[in-house]
Design a protein around this motif. Structure first.
Motif, mmCIF file in Angstrom:
data_model
loop_
_atom_site.group_PDB
_atom_site.id
_atom_site.type_symbol
_atom_site.label_atom_id
_atom_site.label_comp_id
_atom_site.label_asym_id
_atom_site.label_seq_id
_atom_site.Cartn_x
_atom_site.Cartn_y
_atom_site.Cartn_z
ATOM 1 N N LYS K 24 2.189 -3.001 -1.507
ATOM 2 C CA LYS K 24 2.709 -1.714 -1.016
ATOM 3 C C LYS K 24 2.101 -1.374 0.339
ATOM 4 O O LYS K 24 2.806 -0.923 1.240
ATOM 5 N N ASN K 25 0.790 -1.565 0.473
ATOM 6 C CA ASN K 25 0.146 -1.293 1.763
ATOM 7 C C ASN K 25 0.793 -2.093 2.876
ATOM 8 O O ASN K 25 1.052 -1.564 3.960
ATOM 9 N N ALA K 26 1.019 -3.386 2.622
ATOM 10 C CA ALA K 26 1.608 -4.236 3.656
ATOM 11 C C ALA K 26 2.991 -3.720 4.022
ATOM 12 O O ALA K 26 3.315 -3.518 5.193
ATOM 13 N N VAL K 27 3.800 -3.462 3.018
ATOM 14 C CA VAL K 27 5.184 -3.058 3.269
ATOM 15 C C VAL K 27 5.256 -1.688 3.934
ATOM 16 O O VAL K 27 6.007 -1.480 4.881
ATOM 17 N N GLU K 28 4.454 -0.780 3.471
ATOM 18 C CA GLU K 28 4.620 0.578 3.974
ATOM 19 C C GLU K 28 3.985 0.788 5.354
ATOM 20 O O GLU K 28 4.435 1.642 6.112
ATOM 21 N N ALA K 30 4.480 -1.261 7.602
ATOM 22 C CA ALA K 30 5.586 -1.733 8.429
ATOM 23 C C ALA K 30 6.845 -0.926 8.216
ATOM 24 O O ALA K 30 7.889 -1.204 8.801
ATOM 25 N N VAL L 5 -4.105 -4.182 7.249
ATOM 26 C CA VAL L 5 -2.984 -5.088 7.023
ATOM 27 C C VAL L 5 -3.011 -6.147 8.118
ATOM 28 O O VAL L 5 -3.263 -5.853 9.276
ATOM 29 N N TYR L 67 -2.594 -6.190 11.918
ATOM 30 C CA TYR L 67 -1.230 -5.757 12.131
ATOM 31 C C TYR L 67 -1.217 -4.269 12.465
ATOM 32 O O TYR L 67 -1.763 -3.453 11.717
#
Lengths: 71, 71, 71, 71, 71, 71, 71, 71, 71, 71, 71, 71
Positions: K24-28, K30, L5, L67
């Motif tokens: 979730k951290n990665a996706v959110e 971005a 991230v 990132y």
């Protein structure tokens, strides 16, 4: 006959128009020795570029030939 | 000698009885050129079917031959 | 006919004696619907153990059936 | 018990006769510690060659042992 | 609804003309049950040969169907 | 019994909360036919996004069913 | 010319000193037929051991040759 | 003897200078138990970085040891 | 120190609640020997089923131990 | 010049008509920065479905750009 | 619109609590650029260890962004 | 901090002398942004050929950058 031995060969064909044509080129160049065979598997597709444009579509295909016991 | 170059070839043998016999057929057809080699790896097993029954067991094996610098 | 659609199914057969028998069991249980088909690929081999001994050899095979457009 | 920790070990057995026997040798040498376990996966099959003939069938199998927390 | 369960099915379509047509045949034969779905992945391309020529292009595609809890 | 034939099926479950719940949904929807089986392998995890946020966690799991010889 | 057909061959070179030298040996033994080609991919690295020491570094490389339509 | 059972172990060696030295370190640390063995396969190469520079080259290699039936 | 040799070991942990807990169990059982290490990779997730329900989540993780030169 | 550093980027193009057009779209959108490069590899093909029909063919291609040392 | 070109990016998120939170951290992070997108695939899970304990769960996820034709 | 991230980037370096130098070139060109990172994985090795000789060794390496939430 079930006991024949085959040799698998990976060929690369190319075409300015399509991967189907590229794969056909590879298979049909080898065609005379392929009379008895039924399947050619695609193992990779790529494109040759020239000046940032697609110059050719290329297909790697695996076909098999009757193996005659010498290399 | 360590510096020789080898060429890896994928052969398909088949047998109505077993994968061992299928693999043996492939290796031993190529046997005269394989004198110095020690390992043949199995890369795939399948079966040929006829009328919903197993007609042959087939084994793909990778062997290597001394490479003589011409194709 | 070239335009038929097929469905690939992965079956697991087993046998106390050999992987060939295991694969045969899988294929021939399905045999009635496999009349037109020619190849069954092995996707995995394993063994069932009982008390530290091999109780059965198991083979996963992929076969294809004519697909009739409903699931 | 669900919370036990296991360690996966890859063994190679061999046999002059078949891959089944090769795999059995690997599993049953390790058998005393395998009492509770149920599956041994085959990760690779090959053959040892001598003078261009198959001298042994070899099977790599993955089994798991109860892990006792030290290496 | 997020909680639905799907089943992934691998179909093989074929066409004398192109892999696009082959893949389309597979997907659209299954189309009535695919209304809600958005992606069909290609898992393999090959060709059927006859007399050393390409007789059909074939595409394996993975689609998913709503799973109704019985097999 | 060792000689039964099984069929492997890939299901996709989803959940707004976790991959564990997603996988559980898939397995337990199929649960009535899974009584004798012991393992469900995860083959892929992904997420459904909506407006740049995670709307659902999804898990693909492979389970096997007793195969009854018809497709 | 874009329509040429190539054949992919996997060679194994070895050297007592390095994988670079091993790969070079493989490629340059085949060099006369490789004039037009631009890339050789490494598919595997290993070592030959003798008495528990590294006797040779070996590199498997894939190169492609113009295919002349006979096997 | 053909019937011995082996155990495959994956080691990681490292060196500030080269992957060859890294792989040699791994193999030769294990060398006393490797007397009879002939091949060590490289399964992965990577680098350890410190302050944006390469501090060490690392090689993962698979070697096999005679398996003595206890874990 | 860069020149140490490590050994990669694959452990399987399990938990009735989650894959995180399963992986933690595997890693922390081995924890005393893992002081210097920084990464544990997940190589596989599965579930143990009982009566068509999920009885345990299992995680296979790869960790590495300082290798002391004996097996 | 041999010492340049490149960065590999995976693009997804789509087309209502063919995978060739989809791949071309991806490559030629990026074309201005691709002048010196020669190959674009296809890493995946899929289809977008709408109402059980193929709405678009999509191709994932890997191309490389001169890397300018900042991200 | 079907003809847009996308770029696939692999992000790594981490969390002290779970892989779901890590992904979730990665996706959110971005998320603002991901408005139109629907799927984020998990390509790898691992754990960061500190003193033999799990310090963080990490998830690698692949997402895609609209590609604007410059790198 | 655990919650940062990262973005994984695949770079290709080359060198007339060795894969180590090729990989170093890739990593150190990117070095300023890599201060906190510890591992660069090699994903592929190949060689550029000119006139049937090796003109350059090339290494693909995966590194990760912090990132910053925009693409």
């Amino acid at each position: 006959m079930a006991e024949s031995v085959y040799k698998i060969v990976e060929l690369v064909g190319s075409s300015p128009n399509s991967w189907e044509e590229a794969a056909k080129n590879a298979v049909e160049t080898a065609g005379k020795s392929l009379q008895e065979l039924r399947i050619a598997e695609v193992s990779e597709l790529d494109m040759k570029l020239e000046d940032g444009k697609v110059a050719a579509f290329r297909a790697r295909v695996k076909v098999s030939f009757k193996y005659l016991g010498k290399e």
